[in-house]
Design a protein around this motif. Sequence first.
Motif, PDB file in Angstrom:
ATOM      1  N   ALA A  30       0.224   5.267  -0.652  1.00 29.78           N
ATOM      2  CA  ALA A  30       0.119   5.943   0.644  1.00 29.78           C
ATOM      3  C   ALA A  30       1.239   6.950   0.839  1.00 29.78           C
ATOM      4  CB  ALA A  30       0.129   4.916   1.777  1.00 29.78           C
TER       5      ALA A  30
ATOM      6  N   GLU B 109      -3.997   3.576  -4.679  1.00 35.05           N
ATOM      7  CA  GLU B 109      -3.444   4.909  -4.432  1.00 35.05           C
ATOM      8  C   GLU B 109      -2.234   4.770  -3.505  1.00 35.05           C
ATOM      9  OE1 GLU B 109      -3.069   8.825  -5.065  1.00 35.05           O
ATOM     10  OE2 GLU B 109      -4.679   7.614  -5.934  1.00 35.05           O
TER      11      GLU B 109
ATOM     12  N   SER C 193       0.816  -1.214   0.000  1.00 38.34           N
ATOM     13  CA  SER C 193       0.000   0.000   0.000  1.00 38.34           C
ATOM     14  C   SER C 193       0.857   1.274   0.000  1.00 38.34           C
ATOM     15  CB  SER C 193      -0.958   0.006   1.187  1.00 38.34           C
ATOM     16  OG  SER C 193      -0.248  -0.071   2.391  1.00 38.34           O
ATOM     17  N   ARG C 194       2.095   1.184   0.457  1.00 40.50           N
ATOM     18  CA  ARG C 194       2.958   2.362   0.469  1.00 40.50           C
ATOM     19  C   ARG C 194       3.248   2.835  -0.947  1.00 40.50           C
ATOM     20  NH1 ARG C 194       7.966   4.153   0.477  1.00 40.50           N
ATOM     21  NH2 ARG C 194       9.132   2.260   0.193  1.00 40.50           N
TER      22      ARG C 194
END
Length: 131
Positions: A98, A96, A20-21
């Motif tokens: 993070a 998206e 997610s990063r």
Amino acid sequence: MLFIDVAVVTFAAHCAYLDSRIGTGYLVAPAPESDLAAPTTSLVEATGSSLYAADLRHALGYLSEEGWGLLLDENGDVEQAGRTADGGAVLCLYGEPAAGEPCLESLSRSLTALDIAVGLDDRRRRAAQTS
């Protein structure tokens, strides 16, 4: 030393690996030959043509609610990273980031970590690019 945090979300038959990063991920499908047809009984309402089709719909719905989607190529087809050793397709996901827009080095490191997590090697990645 650099660590990449990969979240693993397991469904009935599919498994998602998410960074997610950076906003990259893979959805690993099981080998198609092990799929089961939908039951033909009135006691069970079949929601698809097979167990894997129903699980894929569930997985994509869940991932969509979490902000993830399938990555499409320029022709509108789902981008594949390769195949697992047992023949399951490894589908590319995006979300998206993070940490903001990643640089190419961060993206490369993330994809390498995802490749390792799902067991892709160079040979399987090249085979996906030519198919």
